[in-house]
Design a protein around this motif. Structure first.
Motif, PDB file in Angstrom:
ATOM      1  N   ARG A  78      -2.108  -7.658   6.398  1.00  0.00           N
ATOM      2  CA  ARG A  78      -3.362  -7.098   5.911  1.00  0.00           C
ATOM      3  C   ARG A  78      -4.054  -8.098   4.981  1.00  0.00           C
ATOM      4  NH1 ARG A  78      -3.826  -1.099   5.281  1.00  0.00           N
ATOM      5  NH2 ARG A  78      -2.312  -0.123   6.675  1.00  0.00           N
ATOM      6  N   ALA A  79      -3.268  -8.693   4.080  1.00  0.00           N
ATOM      7  CA  ALA A  79      -3.813  -9.669   3.137  1.00  0.00           C
ATOM      8  C   ALA A  79      -4.341 -10.902   3.864  1.00  0.00           C
ATOM      9  CB  ALA A  79      -2.744 -10.064   2.127  1.00  0.00           C
ATOM     10  N   ALA A  80      -3.642 -11.316   4.925  1.00  0.00           N
ATOM     11  CA  ALA A  80      -4.083 -12.495   5.685  1.00  0.00           C
ATOM     12  C   ALA A  80      -5.407 -12.217   6.388  1.00  0.00           C
ATOM     13  CB  ALA A  80      -3.008 -12.885   6.694  1.00  0.00           C
ATOM     14  N   TYR A  81      -5.537 -11.022   6.977  1.00  0.00           N
ATOM     15  CA  TYR A  81      -6.809 -10.670   7.631  1.00  0.00           C
ATOM     16  C   TYR A  81      -7.939 -10.615   6.597  1.00  0.00           C
ATOM     17  CZ  TYR A  81      -5.045  -9.526  12.314  1.00  0.00           C
ATOM     18  OH  TYR A  81      -4.524  -9.601  13.584  1.00  0.00           O
ATOM     19  N   ALA A  82      -7.647 -10.029   5.437  1.00  0.00           N
ATOM     20  CA  ALA A  82      -8.674  -9.938   4.399  1.00  0.00           C
ATOM     21  C   ALA A  82      -9.083 -11.330   3.918  1.00  0.00           C
ATOM     22  CB  ALA A  82      -8.160  -9.102   3.225  1.00  0.00           C
ATOM     23  N   ALA A  83      -8.117 -12.251   3.823  1.00  0.00           N
ATOM     24  CA  ALA A  83      -8.419 -13.608   3.372  1.00  0.00           C
ATOM     25  C   ALA A  83      -9.286 -14.361   4.375  1.00  0.00           C
ATOM     26  CB  ALA A  83      -7.121 -14.372   3.127  1.00  0.00           C
ATOM     27  N   ALA A  84      -9.290 -13.895   5.635  1.00  0.00           N
ATOM     28  CA  ALA A  84     -10.104 -14.534   6.671  1.00  0.00           C
ATOM     29  C   ALA A  84     -11.552 -14.068   6.637  1.00  0.00           C
ATOM     30  CB  ALA A  84      -9.506 -14.255   8.047  1.00  0.00           C
ATOM     31  N   MET A  85     -11.924 -13.285   5.611  1.00  0.00           N
ATOM     32  CA  MET A  85     -13.271 -12.720   5.519  1.00  0.00           C
ATOM     33  C   MET A  85     -14.385 -13.749   5.738  1.00  0.00           C
ATOM     34  SD  MET A  85     -15.024 -10.771   2.282  1.00  0.00           S
ATOM     35  CE  MET A  85     -15.016 -12.304   1.328  1.00  0.00           C
ATOM     36  N   PRO A  86     -14.310 -14.974   5.191  1.00  0.00           N
ATOM     37  CA  PRO A  86     -15.427 -15.919   5.371  1.00  0.00           C
ATOM     38  C   PRO A  86     -15.739 -16.270   6.823  1.00  0.00           C
ATOM     39  CG  PRO A  86     -14.038 -16.606   3.547  1.00  0.00           C
ATOM     40  CD  PRO A  86     -13.306 -15.503   4.250  1.00  0.00           C
ATOM     41  N   VAL A  87     -14.748 -16.166   7.704  1.00  0.00           N
ATOM     42  CA  VAL A  87     -15.001 -16.543   9.100  1.00  0.00           C
ATOM     43  C   VAL A  87     -15.347 -15.335   9.973  1.00  0.00           C
ATOM     44  CG1 VAL A  87     -13.463 -18.534   8.890  1.00  0.00           C
ATOM     45  CG2 VAL A  87     -12.566 -16.394   9.827  1.00  0.00           C
ATOM     46  N   LEU A  88     -15.220 -14.121   9.427  1.00  0.00           N
ATOM     47  CA  LEU A  88     -15.481 -12.934  10.241  1.00  0.00           C
ATOM     48  C   LEU A  88     -16.912 -12.874  10.780  1.00  0.00           C
ATOM     49  CD1 LEU A  88     -13.490 -10.170   8.310  1.00  0.00           C
ATOM     50  CD2 LEU A  88     -12.905 -11.261  10.484  1.00  0.00           C
TER      51      LEU A  88
ATOM     52  N   GLY B 178     -17.725  -1.968   8.720  1.00  0.00           N
ATOM     53  CA  GLY B 178     -16.670  -2.969   8.576  1.00  0.00           C
ATOM     54  C   GLY B 178     -15.405  -2.384   7.996  1.00  0.00           C
ATOM     55  N   ARG B 179     -15.543  -1.529   6.985  1.00  0.00           N
ATOM     56  CA  ARG B 179     -14.354  -0.932   6.376  1.00  0.00           C
ATOM     57  C   ARG B 179     -13.591  -0.079   7.375  1.00  0.00           C
ATOM     58  NH1 ARG B 179     -13.640   2.434   0.649  1.00  0.00           N
ATOM     59  NH2 ARG B 179     -11.354   2.582   0.847  1.00  0.00           N
ATOM     60  N   ILE B 180     -14.326   0.681   8.187  1.00  0.00           N
ATOM     61  CA  ILE B 180     -13.659   1.505   9.193  1.00  0.00           C
ATOM     62  C   ILE B 180     -12.936   0.625  10.210  1.00  0.00           C
ATOM     63  CG2 ILE B 180     -14.048   3.147  11.082  1.00  0.00           C
ATOM     64  CD1 ILE B 180     -16.430   4.224   9.372  1.00  0.00           C
ATOM     65  N   LEU B 181     -13.591  -0.440  10.669  1.00  0.00           N
ATOM     66  CA  LEU B 181     -12.961  -1.333  11.646  1.00  0.00           C
ATOM     67  C   LEU B 181     -11.678  -1.948  11.083  1.00  0.00           C
ATOM     68  CD1 LEU B 181     -16.125  -3.161  13.054  1.00  0.00           C
ATOM     69  CD2 LEU B 181     -14.692  -1.502  14.257  1.00  0.00           C
ATOM     70  N   GLY B 182     -11.747  -2.464   9.860  1.00  0.00           N
ATOM     71  CA  GLY B 182     -10.564  -3.075   9.261  1.00  0.00           C
ATOM     72  C   GLY B 182      -9.471  -2.066   9.000  1.00  0.00           C
ATOM     73  N   GLY B 183      -9.855  -0.924   8.420  1.00  0.00           N
ATOM     74  CA  GLY B 183      -8.854   0.092   8.098  1.00  0.00           C
ATOM     75  C   GLY B 183      -8.174   0.656   9.331  1.00  0.00           C
ATOM     76  N   GLN B 184      -8.964   0.917  10.373  1.00  0.00           N
ATOM     77  CA  GLN B 184      -8.375   1.462  11.601  1.00  0.00           C
ATOM     78  C   GLN B 184      -7.471   0.449  12.279  1.00  0.00           C
ATOM     79  OE1 GLN B 184     -11.400   3.102  14.192  1.00  0.00           O
ATOM     80  NE2 GLN B 184     -11.274   5.083  13.200  1.00  0.00           N
ATOM     81  N   HIS B 185      -7.885  -0.813  12.307  1.00  0.00           N
ATOM     82  CA  HIS B 185      -7.041  -1.849  12.913  1.00  0.00           C
ATOM     83  C   HIS B 185      -5.699  -1.936  12.196  1.00  0.00           C
ATOM     84  CE1 HIS B 185      -6.203  -6.358  13.768  1.00  0.00           C
ATOM     85  NE2 HIS B 185      -5.675  -5.605  14.716  1.00  0.00           N
ATOM     86  N   ALA B 186      -5.744  -1.948  10.863  1.00  0.00           N
ATOM     87  CA  ALA B 186      -4.509  -2.038  10.094  1.00  0.00           C
ATOM     88  C   ALA B 186      -3.610  -0.834  10.339  1.00  0.00           C
ATOM     89  CB  ALA B 186      -4.837  -2.158   8.610  1.00  0.00           C
ATOM     90  N   GLU B 187      -4.225   0.353  10.446  1.00  0.00           N
ATOM     91  CA  GLU B 187      -3.436   1.567  10.637  1.00  0.00           C
ATOM     92  C   GLU B 187      -2.854   1.658  12.043  1.00  0.00           C
ATOM     93  OE1 GLU B 187      -4.099   6.422  10.587  1.00  0.00           O
ATOM     94  OE2 GLU B 187      -5.547   5.105   9.601  1.00  0.00           O
ATOM     95  N   LYS B 188      -3.693   1.381  13.055  1.00  0.00           N
ATOM     96  CA  LYS B 188      -3.214   1.509  14.433  1.00  0.00           C
ATOM     97  C   LYS B 188      -2.129   0.499  14.757  1.00  0.00           C
ATOM     98  CE  LYS B 188      -7.473   3.521  16.308  1.00  0.00           C
ATOM     99  NZ  LYS B 188      -8.659   3.303  17.189  1.00  0.00           N
ATOM    100  N   GLU B 189      -2.273  -0.710  14.212  1.00  0.00           N
ATOM    101  CA  GLU B 189      -1.276  -1.752  14.479  1.00  0.00           C
ATOM    102  C   GLU B 189      -0.122  -1.724  13.494  1.00  0.00           C
ATOM    103  OE1 GLU B 189      -1.382  -3.688  17.131  1.00  0.00           O
ATOM    104  OE2 GLU B 189      -3.261  -2.699  17.751  1.00  0.00           O
ATOM    105  N   ARG B 190      -0.202  -0.818  12.511  1.00  0.00           N
ATOM    106  CA  ARG B 190       0.829  -0.698  11.475  1.00  0.00           C
ATOM    107  C   ARG B 190       1.132  -2.056  10.841  1.00  0.00           C
ATOM    108  NH1 ARG B 190       5.157   3.628  14.196  1.00  0.00           N
ATOM    109  NH2 ARG B 190       3.620   5.303  14.511  1.00  0.00           N
ATOM    110  N   LEU B 191       0.073  -2.703  10.419  1.00  0.00           N
ATOM    111  CA  LEU B 191       0.213  -4.055   9.875  1.00  0.00           C
ATOM    112  C   LEU B 191       0.928  -4.022   8.529  1.00  0.00           C
ATOM    113  CD1 LEU B 191      -3.373  -5.473  10.582  1.00  0.00           C
ATOM    114  CD2 LEU B 191      -1.314  -5.741  11.973  1.00  0.00           C
ATOM    115  N   PRO B 192       1.904  -4.908   8.328  1.00  0.00           N
ATOM    116  CA  PRO B 192       2.543  -5.003   7.011  1.00  0.00           C
ATOM    117  C   PRO B 192       1.545  -5.560   5.992  1.00  0.00           C
ATOM    118  CG  PRO B 192       3.296  -6.778   8.434  1.00  0.00           C
ATOM    119  CD  PRO B 192       2.466  -5.868   9.291  1.00  0.00           C
ATOM    120  N   TRP B 193       1.872  -5.425   4.707  1.00  0.00           N
ATOM    121  CA  TRP B 193       0.930  -5.795   3.656  1.00  0.00           C
ATOM    122  C   TRP B 193       0.510  -7.242   3.740  1.00  0.00           C
ATOM    123  CZ3 TRP B 193       1.752  -9.734   0.327  1.00  0.00           C
ATOM    124  CH2 TRP B 193       3.067 -10.203   0.173  1.00  0.00           C
ATOM    125  N   TRP B 194       1.454  -8.116   4.130  1.00  0.00           N
ATOM    126  CA  TRP B 194       1.121  -9.543   4.131  1.00  0.00           C
ATOM    127  C   TRP B 194       0.146  -9.885   5.253  1.00  0.00           C
ATOM    128  CZ3 TRP B 194       2.482 -12.265   8.499  1.00  0.00           C
ATOM    129  CH2 TRP B 194       3.472 -11.693   9.317  1.00  0.00           C
TER     130      TRP B 194
END
Length: 343
Positions: free
Chosen positions: A247-257, A229-245
């Motif tokens: 990244r935080a929104a995706y992390a906040a969606a953890m309960p539905v993942l 899971g960490r690799i999937l999240g980290g790679q997605h954030a890096e490849k898409e160059r997601l801004p911090w906000w």
């Protein structure tokens, strides 16, 4: 330090080089080598055992005379599967190189089927995969999320994903990556994505079939799913160059993942014969592992991949240590046998 044993027998140039990373030397490779000796095309195979110490490899016990060649590739202590596999690939002499884990047990027609498919211009050819130890819920759940797309009834054809550490590639294509090959093999999806981006094709050959031993210890399974899971999240954030906000929104969606992962996997699970009743029966384990993956994914979005890839490689390199106590005893006995064993 790197070195190798030179072959004492080469009846002809091999058609297939099989790279087996054996981080524990002779302790874990017996069953896999028995399955290779049982191949209908064994005399066309060059076996390369990547090992901390070449002196630990007993060529006679492993049936070296059954193959076109059997060599030990010495690399010192093995902590990274990708780099170890790349060392074996660099020593390969056949035009096709198959990666095979020391906890993967191919059926007798595996090599012949891979070679037949590689007469076509596919960059990579993968086998279908079955669960070698389906007796525990942990093993079944781990298998579902690792190999569902390659298991059960399959039709041969092109794919965008083949089984990691168990696929055969054209050697010339792999060696063209140079020093990048080791890191790409650590998370093999990166290699396969790059091949597709370069215009190559990947092919699943169901006639080539192997049985893969899953981790069945509870804490190990939690770790595997968290790191994935960490690799999937980290790679997605890096490849898409997601801004911090974001990244935080995706992390906040953890309960539905977990629900997202189940929905994505459901069609493949049903195709391979997993029923809703099966998923309900293994529901507690399924939800626990999906929760571990979701937490890892959230951590990946917030803090990147970190050392997750290295940690995940160690689970693969020392699979016997991550089995339940009962399965560990059975696996140890089978791994050390010198006789060909049925998958």
């Amino acid at each position: 330090m790197s070195g190798m044993n030179r072959p004492t027998r080469t009846s002809s140039s091999p058609d297939l080089s099989v790279v087996v990373v054996g981080a524990s030397g002779m302790a874990t490779i017996g069953r896999t080598l028995g399955c290779l000796r049982a191949q209908t095309a064994a005399d066309r195979i060059e076996v390369l055992i990547v090992t901390p110490s070449a002196g630990e490899i007993d060529r006679d016990a492993l049936g070296a005379g059954r193959f076109a060649a059997l060599r030990a590739v010495e690399v010192g202590p093995i902590t990274r599967r990708g780099h170890a596999a790349a060392a074996g690939i660099r020593e390969a002499t056949a035009p096709v190189v198959a990666l095979l884990e020391d906890h993967s047990y191919p059926e007798p027609g595996w090599a012949a089927a891979l070679l037949a498919a590689h007469t076509q211009p596919w960059a990579g050819v993968g086998p279908s995969v079955e669960n070698a130890n389906p007796g525990t819920a942990i093993s079944r759940v781990t298998f579902w999320f690792s190999f569902a797309a390659m298991s059960g009834p399959q039709e041969a054809g092109t794919r965008t994903l083949l089984p990691w550490h168990n696929t055969a590639y054209k050697r010339e294509i792999l060696t063209g990556y140079g020093e990048r090959l080791g890191p790409l093999l650590a998370w093999e999806g990166d290699l396969q994505d790059d091949l597709l981006a370069r215009g190559h094709q990947l092919y699943l050959a169901p006639a080539a079939r192997t049985h893969h031993l899953q981790g069945s210890a509870f804490t190990a399974a939690l770790g595997i799913h968290f790191q994935c899971g960490r690799i999937l999240g980290g790679q997605h954030a890096e490849k898409e160059r997601l801004p911090w906000w974001r990244r935080a929104a995706y992390a906040a969606a953890m309960p539905v993942l977990p629900l997202v992962h189940i929905r994505r996997a459901a069609p493949e699970l049903h195709r391979m014969g997993v029923t809703t009743r099966d998923m309900v029966a293994d529901g507690p384990t399924l939800l626990t592992m999906l929760a571990a993956m979701a937490i890892g994914e959230a951590v990946g979005y917030l803090s990147g991949v970190g050392d997750a890839t290295d940690r995940l490689q160690r689970y693969d390199l020392y699979r016997a240590a991550h089995l339940s106590r009962r399965e560990r005893r059975v696996a140890a006995a089978m791994a050390q046998t010198t006789e060909p064993t049925a998958a």
